[in-house]
Design a protein around this motif. Sequence first.
Motif, PDB file in Angstrom:
ATOM      1  N   GLY A 157       0.820  -1.209   0.000  1.00 25.59           N
ATOM      2  CA  GLY A 157       0.000   0.000   0.000  1.00 25.59           C
ATOM      3  C   GLY A 157       0.853   1.257   0.000  1.00 25.59           C
ATOM      4  N   ILE A 158       1.901   1.270   0.816  1.00 19.88           N
ATOM      5  CA  ILE A 158       2.808   2.419   0.861  1.00 19.88           C
ATOM      6  C   ILE A 158       3.503   2.593  -0.493  1.00 19.88           C
ATOM      7  CG2 ILE A 158       4.938   3.306   1.906  1.00 19.88           C
ATOM      8  CD1 ILE A 158       4.062   1.909   4.513  1.00 19.88           C
ATOM      9  N   TRP A 159       3.899   1.496  -1.089  1.00 19.30           N
ATOM     10  CA  TRP A 159       4.551   1.521  -2.402  1.00 19.30           C
ATOM     11  C   TRP A 159       3.636   2.136  -3.456  1.00 19.30           C
ATOM     12  CZ3 TRP A 159       3.669  -1.023  -7.141  1.00 19.30           C
ATOM     13  CH2 TRP A 159       4.741  -1.057  -8.025  1.00 19.30           C
ATOM     14  N   LEU A 160       2.363   1.755  -3.432  1.00 16.38           N
ATOM     15  CA  LEU A 160       1.398   2.288  -4.394  1.00 16.38           C
ATOM     16  C   LEU A 160       1.157   3.781  -4.170  1.00 16.38           C
ATOM     17  CD1 LEU A 160      -1.242  -0.599  -4.481  1.00 16.38           C
ATOM     18  CD2 LEU A 160       0.242   0.129  -6.368  1.00 16.38           C
ATOM     19  N   LEU A 161       1.095   4.195  -2.910  1.00 20.82           N
ATOM     20  CA  LEU A 161       0.871   5.605  -2.594  1.00 20.82           C
ATOM     21  C   LEU A 161       2.024   6.466  -3.110  1.00 20.82           C
ATOM     22  CD1 LEU A 161      -0.481   5.303   1.063  1.00 20.82           C
ATOM     23  CD2 LEU A 161      -1.798   5.868  -0.992  1.00 20.82           C
ATOM     24  N   ILE A 162       3.237   6.012  -2.872  1.00 19.25           N
ATOM     25  CA  ILE A 162       4.410   6.745  -3.352  1.00 19.25           C
ATOM     26  C   ILE A 162       4.421   6.772  -4.875  1.00 19.25           C
ATOM     27  CG2 ILE A 162       6.929   6.731  -3.475  1.00 19.25           C
ATOM     28  CD1 ILE A 162       6.954   5.603  -0.631  1.00 19.25           C
ATOM     29  N   LEU A 163       4.152   5.620  -5.489  1.00 20.17           N
ATOM     30  CA  LEU A 163       4.165   5.521  -6.949  1.00 20.17           C
ATOM     31  C   LEU A 163       3.177   6.485  -7.589  1.00 20.17           C
ATOM     32  CD1 LEU A 163       5.272   3.932  -9.417  1.00 20.17           C
ATOM     33  CD2 LEU A 163       3.341   2.355  -9.115  1.00 20.17           C
ATOM     34  N   GLN A 164       2.019   6.664  -6.961  1.00 22.33           N
ATOM     35  CA  GLN A 164       0.992   7.529  -7.535  1.00 22.33           C
ATOM     36  C   GLN A 164       1.410   8.995  -7.572  1.00 22.33           C
ATOM     37  OE1 GLN A 164      -2.417   6.807  -8.878  1.00 22.33           O
ATOM     38  NE2 GLN A 164      -1.589   8.736  -9.612  1.00 22.33           N
ATOM     39  N   TYR A 165       2.170   9.429  -6.570  1.00 17.67           N
ATOM     40  CA  TYR A 165       2.481  10.853  -6.455  1.00 17.67           C
ATOM     41  C   TYR A 165       3.892  11.239  -6.894  1.00 17.67           C
ATOM     42  CZ  TYR A 165      -1.720  12.241  -3.846  1.00 17.67           C
ATOM     43  OH  TYR A 165      -3.004  12.550  -3.484  1.00 17.67           O
ATOM     44  N   VAL A 166       4.842  10.330  -6.794  1.00 17.35           N
ATOM     45  CA  VAL A 166       6.240  10.767  -6.869  1.00 17.35           C
ATOM     46  C   VAL A 166       6.640  11.295  -8.251  1.00 17.35           C
ATOM     47  CG1 VAL A 166       7.227   8.486  -7.411  1.00 17.35           C
ATOM     48  CG2 VAL A 166       8.582  10.178  -6.159  1.00 17.35           C
ATOM     49  N   PHE A 167       6.196  10.681  -9.318  1.00 13.94           N
ATOM     50  CA  PHE A 167       6.611  11.154 -10.635  1.00 13.94           C
ATOM     51  C   PHE A 167       5.927  12.470 -11.029  1.00 13.94           C
ATOM     52  CE2 PHE A 167       7.651   6.568 -10.896  1.00 13.94           C
ATOM     53  CZ  PHE A 167       9.018   6.711 -11.074  1.00 13.94           C
ATOM     54  N   PRO A 168       4.613  12.630 -10.753  1.00 14.88           N
ATOM     55  CA  PRO A 168       4.037  13.968 -10.950  1.00 14.88           C
ATOM     56  C   PRO A 168       4.734  15.028 -10.094  1.00 14.88           C
ATOM     57  CG  PRO A 168       2.299  12.349 -10.754  1.00 14.88           C
ATOM     58  CD  PRO A 168       3.579  11.638 -10.420  1.00 14.88           C
ATOM     59  N   TYR A 169       5.113  14.649  -8.861  1.00 10.65           N
ATOM     60  CA  TYR A 169       5.812  15.596  -7.980  1.00 10.65           C
ATOM     61  C   TYR A 169       7.146  16.009  -8.595  1.00 10.65           C
ATOM     62  CZ  TYR A 169       8.115  17.510  -3.861  1.00 10.65           C
ATOM     63  OH  TYR A 169       8.790  18.347  -2.994  1.00 10.65           O
ATOM     64  N   ILE A 170       7.892  15.056  -9.109  1.00 10.14           N
ATOM     65  CA  ILE A 170       9.174  15.375  -9.750  1.00 10.14           C
ATOM     66  C   ILE A 170       8.958  16.245 -10.978  1.00 10.14           C
ATOM     67  CG2 ILE A 170      11.126  14.365 -11.012  1.00 10.14           C
ATOM     68  CD1 ILE A 170      10.939  11.953  -9.133  1.00 10.14           C
ATOM     69  N   GLY A 171       7.854  16.021 -11.681  1.00  6.04           N
ATOM     70  CA  GLY A 171       7.547  16.834 -12.848  1.00  6.04           C
ATOM     71  C   GLY A 171       7.185  18.267 -12.508  1.00  6.04           C
TER      72      GLY A 171
END
Length: 205
Positions: A115-129
């Motif tokens: 669950g933590i992995w999915l939460l990070i995956l959902q936000y991290v790349f848009p955040y980097i963008g």
Amino acid sequence: MRFFVIDSPFMRFLARIGDLLLLNLIFVISCIPVITAGSAISALYAVAMKLVRGDEPSVIKDYVKAFVMNFKEATAVFIILAAAGGLLFVDFRFIGLIGGGMYQALKLLLGVILGIWLLILQYVFPYIGRFRSSVLQSLKNALFLSAAHIPSTVMLLGMSIGLFVITLYTSRTFVVGTILWTLFGFAFLAYVQSFLLCRIFSKYE
């Protein structure tokens, strides 16, 4: 006819469709080496959020700029998350060999980590963008954002996981889904999700 006036809603709609088709094409091409997928996803969301904000970006120019600018951080994050996802897959397979109460405890623990992995995956790349940050800070902030905006997180995950499940539901939906993803699906999903992401990120600028 007013439909074909260059500033009419109809022509703006067609222009947006064209932007998303082009964005999806360059995204798919830039994902082919696989290792570049992290940077490609961050660039996809960077351009999608600009489209949502009405910045009217040059799709190719802005995509390439975001791709190059975020390559180092996004690639490192992609490798970390891919490795973590691979370990989770192996662990889930391994605990299947264990019986009794230990199996249930380990299954619950791995479920939380997934669950933590999915939460990070959902936000991290848009955040980097959208933001400039270190790899570790990006991962921490992605997890923070997922917890700080739970209703939006549920909707974002619902869209991502829901479309993924529908695509894999049957062999027919897999074939049709693969065609749709290749044509416009990734850009369309990023564009729709960007309405929520822009609202969230605007609070931290």
